[in-house]
Design an enzyme around this catalytic site. Structure first.
Site, PDB file in Angstrom:
ATOM      1  N   ASP A 172      -9.358  -9.806   9.760  1.00  0.00           N
ATOM      2  CA  ASP A 172      -8.260  -8.599   9.325  1.00  0.00           C
ATOM      3  C   ASP A 172      -9.817  -7.119   9.286  1.00  0.00           C
ATOM      4  O   ASP A 172      -9.486  -6.340   9.621  1.00  0.00           O
ATOM      5  CB  ASP A 172      -8.714  -8.096   7.863  1.00  0.00           C
ATOM      6  N   ARG A 175       1.416 -12.054  -0.921  1.00  0.00           N
ATOM      7  CA  ARG A 175       0.746 -12.914  -0.203  1.00  0.00           C
ATOM      8  C   ARG A 175      -0.477 -13.432  -1.349  1.00  0.00           C
ATOM      9  O   ARG A 175       0.384 -14.164  -1.985  1.00  0.00           O
ATOM     10  CB  ARG A 175      -0.419 -11.634  -1.077  1.00  0.00           C
ATOM     11  N   ARG A 233       0.709  -1.187   0.149  1.00  0.00           N
ATOM     12  CA  ARG A 233      -0.180  -0.016  -0.132  1.00  0.00           C
ATOM     13  C   ARG A 233       0.694   1.138   0.401  1.00  0.00           C
ATOM     14  O   ARG A 233       2.090   1.293   0.519  1.00  0.00           O
ATOM     15  CB  ARG A 233      -0.465  -0.268   1.744  1.00  0.00           C
ATOM     16  N   HIS A 256     -10.151  -2.619  11.724  1.00  0.00           N
ATOM     17  CA  HIS A 256      -9.026  -2.874  11.446  1.00  0.00           C
ATOM     18  C   HIS A 256      -9.264  -4.296  11.773  1.00  0.00           C
ATOM     19  O   HIS A 256      -7.785  -4.732  12.688  1.00  0.00           O
ATOM     20  CB  HIS A 256      -8.114  -2.793  11.453  1.00  0.00           C
ATOM     21  N   TYR A 298      -1.277  -3.627  -7.118  1.00  0.00           N
ATOM     22  CA  TYR A 298      -1.432  -3.873  -5.702  1.00  0.00           C
ATOM     23  C   TYR A 298      -2.303  -4.059  -4.853  1.00  0.00           C
ATOM     24  O   TYR A 298      -3.062  -3.421  -4.586  1.00  0.00           O
ATOM     25  CB  TYR A 298      -0.037  -3.526  -4.772  1.00  0.00           C
ATOM     26  N   SER A 314      -1.184  -3.252  10.253  1.00  0.00           N
ATOM     27  CA  SER A 314      -0.848  -4.944   9.375  1.00  0.00           C
ATOM     28  C   SER A 314       0.326  -5.255   9.898  1.00  0.00           C
ATOM     29  O   SER A 314       0.788  -5.005  10.475  1.00  0.00           O
ATOM     30  CB  SER A 314      -0.432  -3.690   8.241  1.00  0.00           C
ATOM     31  N   LYS A 358      -9.336  -2.714   1.748  1.00  0.00           N
ATOM     32  CA  LYS A 358      -8.882  -1.284   2.009  1.00  0.00           C
ATOM     33  C   LYS A 358     -10.191  -0.256   2.165  1.00  0.00           C
ATOM     34  O   LYS A 358     -10.627   1.037   2.859  1.00  0.00           O
ATOM     35  CB  LYS A 358      -7.379  -0.713   2.373  1.00  0.00           C
ATOM     36  N   CYS A 411       1.367  -7.904  12.272  1.00  0.00           N
ATOM     37  CA  CYS A 411       1.053  -8.104  12.853  1.00  0.00           C
ATOM     38  C   CYS A 411       0.299  -9.287  13.984  1.00  0.00           C
ATOM     39  O   CYS A 411       0.219  -9.607  15.302  1.00  0.00           O
ATOM     40  CB  CYS A 411       0.483  -6.712  14.393  1.00  0.00           C
ATOM     41  N   GLY A 412       0.024 -10.232  12.730  1.00  0.00           N
ATOM     42  CA  GLY A 412      -0.027 -11.722  13.647  1.00  0.00           C
ATOM     43  C   GLY A 412      -2.025 -12.015  13.161  1.00  0.00           C
ATOM     44  O   GLY A 412      -2.462 -12.571  13.993  1.00  0.00           O
ATOM     45  N   LYS A 413      -1.988 -10.404  12.431  1.00  0.00           N
ATOM     46  CA  LYS A 413      -3.686 -10.683  12.774  1.00  0.00           C
ATOM     47  C   LYS A 413      -4.850 -12.389  12.372  1.00  0.00           C
ATOM     48  O   LYS A 413      -5.231 -13.371  12.716  1.00  0.00           O
ATOM     49  CB  LYS A 413      -4.711  -9.915  12.276  1.00  0.00           C
ATOM     50  N   THR A 414      -4.056 -12.879  11.304  1.00  0.00           N
ATOM     51  CA  THR A 414      -4.932 -13.780  10.301  1.00  0.00           C
ATOM     52  C   THR A 414      -4.390 -15.069  11.149  1.00  0.00           C
ATOM     53  O   THR A 414      -4.785 -16.354  11.338  1.00  0.00           O
ATOM     54  CB  THR A 414      -3.740 -13.979   9.241  1.00  0.00           C
TER      55      THR A 414
HETATM   56  C1  OXD Z   1      -3.059  -4.335   5.513  1.00  0.00           C
HETATM   57  C2  OXD Z   1      -3.504  -5.548   5.427  1.00  0.00           C
HETATM   58  O1  OXD Z   1      -2.045  -4.448   4.394  1.00  0.00           O
HETATM   59  O2  OXD Z   1      -4.666  -6.437   5.473  1.00  0.00           O
HETATM   60  O3  OXD Z   1      -2.965  -3.949   6.367  1.00  0.00           O
HETATM   61  O4  OXD Z   1      -3.069  -6.361   3.451  1.00  0.00           O
HETATM   62 MN    MN Z   2      -4.677  -5.151   7.575  1.00  0.00          MN
END
Ligand code: OXD
Ligand code: MN
Length: 602
Positions: free
Chosen positions: A281, A380, A73, A230, A201, A252, A210, A254-257
Site C-alpha cells: 500500500d 477488511r 474513509r 501510495h 473505521y 484504492s 493514511k 484497484c488490486g495493489k494487494t
Molecule cells: C485505501 C486503503 O483506502 O489502502 O487506499 O485502505
Molecule cells: Mn491504499
C-alpha cells in the site's frame, strides 16, 4: 493524572493536554507486549467490541463491526490544516489551523469520560532504520490499539527514540459518539499532528497509515527531500536468483494487494520465477547507495479489502489471514466462529450474521429484489506482514530495496492500453499526474465514476498537489539518468462490449511485469506511439495462457487517436480548472507534446 512512563517534557505535555480536554478515567501506555494485548482482547471481548474467533481454525483471530455509518474513509471530512489555503492546494479540503483546533477541542471535550486513554508509541519502518519516523497515537479504542499493533511497530523503545530527538507525529483519536456530522480527520502538517474524531473505521483511525505514512509523510518528504507514495513494492526473482524491485501506484481497491502478492503462472514458475512482497500500500522512497532510488514499506501489516480475496485471486493474502488477523465488517458465522465474505468461495454459510449483525443467509434480497450482501464491500482484514507466505527477505531491510521500475495504473474500461512506457522521467511524471480511475467502495461516495487521481495520491497528499508534482520532477533531477527507474502505465481493467474484462489479470500480470523488466534491461524492443512506448504484441509471453489470443492482446495494446485526443482535451481542462498557473511548466509542455504527437505520429 500522573504520567510515569516518561520524563520527556514534550511527550508529557502532549498527553496531558489531551487528557485535560478528553478527561479519560485512566491513561495506559501500550508497550507492545503479547501479555498486554491478551488482556485488552479479553476486555474488548467482554464488552462485545470484538469477538474471538475459532482458535483451532483461525488461531488468534478477531472479529469486529464498525458502526453502519462508518465503513470507509470520508474524504469530504478529511482536512489539511495549513496556515494558508494555498499550502493545502486545490485538491484538499482545508481549514484554518486555529479554527480547526478550536472546533476539534470542543468536540473532543470530555469525550473519554468513563473510558481509558491508550497511549501507543509506534514506529513507521523498523525502529532505527534511516527511513524510520516515530509517532504516538492517543486513542480510546481497543480495536485501534490491536490494529496498530499489527500495522506498525509498537514498542516502548520508540519512547526512547523520541526522547532523544524530540521529534514525533502526534496523533489524537477518539470515537467520541461516532457521529457522522461531527466526524473530522484533520491533519496539521506544520505541527506534525493528526486529530481524528467520531470514527472507528481503519483508514480514518489507524493514524500510522493514511494520515501519517501518506499525508503527514508526503509533507515531510517534500521538506526533507524524499517521497511518501501510495505504492506497493514487489520483487521479481528471475531463474538466476537475481531480484528486481518494482513499485506501483494504483487508487484504492484497484488490486495493489493482489499485484504485490502475485502468483506467477505455471509457464513462469516452472522456469524458476518468483514474486516477493515488500509492501502492498505505501512506499517511502529515498535516494540511497549508488545514487539510486530505494523504497521501503513503512507498515508492518496489511489492511486489505476482503471481498473478492480467495484461493485463486490471492492465495497469499488469504493465507496471511489465517492467524492473528482482525476481520472487520465481514460475515460472522456464530456456529463455528469463522468468517466469510463475497467471493471467498462458493459455499456461503447459512443462518449466520451479516456485517450489520443481522441474521443472514445467501440469496436474501431487499425490498427491491436486490441481493443483500453479507460482507460490506469495503470489509477488511488486518493481517501481520510476516504471515504472508511470500514476504520478501528484504521486508525488514532498514535501507529498503533499489527500484528498477515504477508503475502507475487505474481502472480504465476503455482508454489506457494494457501497458505503455514513458519516454523519460518527465513523461513518466506526466503519466502519473494524469492517471484516472473509476471509483471503488474504499471511499464513501459514488462507485464507478471516472476521476483523476494523480499518482493515486488525490486523497492522501498532505500539501498543494502542484508542489507535489514539482517535487516529483525535482526528485528525478537529483538522480542520474542511468539510475532513474523507468516508468510505466498499466491497465488490467479494459472491458469488451459486454463489459467483460479482456485481460485475465491476477497472476497473468506477471507477463506484463516480465516485459517491463526486459525493457529495463534493454533486451526487448517496443513500438513508439503518440502516448509512449508500447510492446510489440508478440513480445508479451502468452505461453500457457488458454483462451487468450494475440488478436485479443492487440485490442488492448492500442492507441486509438480519437479516444486519446478526447483524453488530452480532458487533461487540459483538468489542468486549467484545478491548477491553472500553478501547474509546473514541464507538465504543460508534456501535454503539448502529447497533443502534437497525436496529430503528427502514427
Ligand atoms: C485505501 C486503503 O483506502 O489502502 O487506499 O485502505
Ligand atoms: Mn491504499
Amino acid at each position: 493524572m500522573n504520567i510515569t512512563f516518561t520524563d520527556n517534557k514534550e511527550i508529557k505535555d502532549f498527553i496531558e493536554k489531551y487528557a485535560k480536554i478528553m478527561q479519560p478515567d485512566d491513561i495506559v501506555l501500550i508497550d507492545g507486549s503479547k501479555k498486554q494485548a491478551r488482556q485488552l482482547i479479553n476486555e474488548a471481548a467482554s464488552t462485545g467490541e470484538i469477538i474471538k474467533l475459532n482458535n483451532k481454525l483461525l488461531p488468534g483471530c478477531l472479529y469486529h463491526r464498525t458502526a453502519p455509518n462508518d465503513v470507509a474513509r470520508v474524504e469530504d471530512r478529511t482536512f489539511i490544516c495549513t496556515d494558508t489555503k494555498e499550502e493545502a492546494g486545490p485538491s484538499n479540503h482545508w481549514k484554518e489551523p486555529k479554527e480547526a483546533y478550536k472546533m476539534l477541542d470542543s468536540i473532543a471535550k470530555g469525550a473519554m469520560k468513563g473510558r481509558t486513554m491508550y497511549v501507543i508509541p509506534y514506529s513507521m519502518c523498523k525502529i532505527g532504520s534511516p527511513f524510520a519516523k516515530y509517532g504516538i497515537e492517543l486513542t480510546d479504542s481497543i480495536y485501534v490499539v490491536l490494529n496498530m499493533m499489527i500495522m506498525t511497530r509498537v514498542h516502548t523503545k520508540v519512547l526512547k527514540k523520541i526522547e532523544k530527538t524530540g521529534e514525533f507525529v502526534k496523533g489524537i483519536h477518539s470515537k467520541v459518539k461516532l457521529e457522522l456530522e461531527n466526524r473530522y480527520i484533520c491533519h496539521f502538517p506544520q505541527d506534525n499532528l493528526i486529530y481524528s474524531l467520531n470514527s472507528g473505521y481503519g483508514g480514518n483511525v489507524l493514524l500510522g497509515k493514511k494520515c501519517f505514512a501518506l499525508r503527514i509523510a508526503s509533507y515531510q518528504g517534500w521538506k526533507e527531500g524524499w517521497m511518501a507514495e501510495h505504492m506497493l513494492i514487489l520483487g521479481v526473482e528471475k531463474p538466476n536468483g537475481e531480484v528486481k524491485y518494482i513499485t506501483g501506484a494504483f487508487p484504492s481497491a484497484c488490486g495493489k494487494t493482489n499485484l504485490a502478492m502475485l502468483v506467477p503462472p505455471k509457464a513462469y514458475s516452472d522456469k524458476g520465477y518468483k514474486v516477493w512482497t515488500v509492501g502492498d500500500d505505501i512506499a517511502w522512497i529515498r535516494k540511497g547507495k549508488g545514487g539510486k532510488l530505494y523504497a521501503i514499506n513503512p507498515e508492518n501489516g496489511f489492511f486489505g479489502v476482503a471481498p473478492g480475496t480467495n484461493e485463486k485471486s490471492n492465495p497469499n493474502a488469504l493465507h496471511s489471514t489465517k492467524t492473528n488477523t482482525i476481520f472487520t465488517n465481514v460475515v460472522y458465522n456464530q456456529k463455528n466462529k469463522t468468517v466469510w465474505w463475497e467471493g471467498l468461495d462458493k459455499n456461503p454459510p447459512k443462518n449466520v450474521y451479516d456485517w450489520l449483525g443481522n441474521k443472514w443467509s445467501p440469496g436474501m434480497t431487499d425490498k427491491d429484489g436486490k441481493p443483500i450482501k453479507g460482507a460490506n464491500p469495503n470489509s477488511r482484514f488486518t493481517a501481520p506482514a510476516k504471515n504472508c507466505p511470500v514476504i520478501s527477505s528484504e521486508f525488514e531491510n532498514p535501507k529498503g530495496v533499489p527500484i528498477t521500475a515504477m508503475l502507475f495504473g487505474g481502472r480504465r474500461a476503455k482508454s489506457a492500453p494494457l501497458v505503455y512506457e514513458a519516454r523519460d522521467w518527465k513523461h513518466g511524471v506526466f503519466m502519473g499526474v494524469t492517471m484516472a480511475s473509476e471509483t471503488t467502495a474504499a471511499a464513501a461516495g459514488a462507485v464507478g465514476v471516472t476521476r483523476r487521481d494523480p499518482m493515486a495520491m488525490l486523497p492522501f497528499c498532505g500539501y498543494n498537489m502542484a508542489d507535489y508534482f514539482q517535487h516529483w520532477l525535482d526528485m528525478g533531477k537529483k538522480i542520474k539518468v542511468e539510475n532513474r527507474p523507468k516508468i510505466f502505465h498499466v491497465n488490467w481493467f479494459r472491458t469488451d462490449d459486454n463489459g467483460k474484462f479482456i485481460w485475465p489479470g491476477f497472476g497473468d500480470n506477471m507477463r506484463v511485469l516480465d516485459w517491463i523488466l526486459r525493457r529495463c534491461e534493454g533486451t526487448v524492443g517496443a513500438v513508439e506511439t503518440p502516448i509512449g512506448y508500447m510492446p510489440n504484441p508478440e513480445d508479451i509471453n502468452l505461453e500457457g495462457l488458454e483462451d487468450f489470443t494475440v488478436d485479443e492482446l492487440k485490442t488492448i495494446l492500442d492507441c486509438d487517436k480519437e479516444v486519446w485526443t478526447k483524453e488530452a482535451d480532458e487533461i487540459e481542462a483538468y489542468f486549467n480548472k484545478t491548477f491553472g498557473d500553478t501547474l509546473p511548466k514541464e507538465l504543460k509542455a508534456e501535454l503539448n507534446k502529447l497533443k502534437k504527437n497525436l496529430k503528427t505520429r502514427k
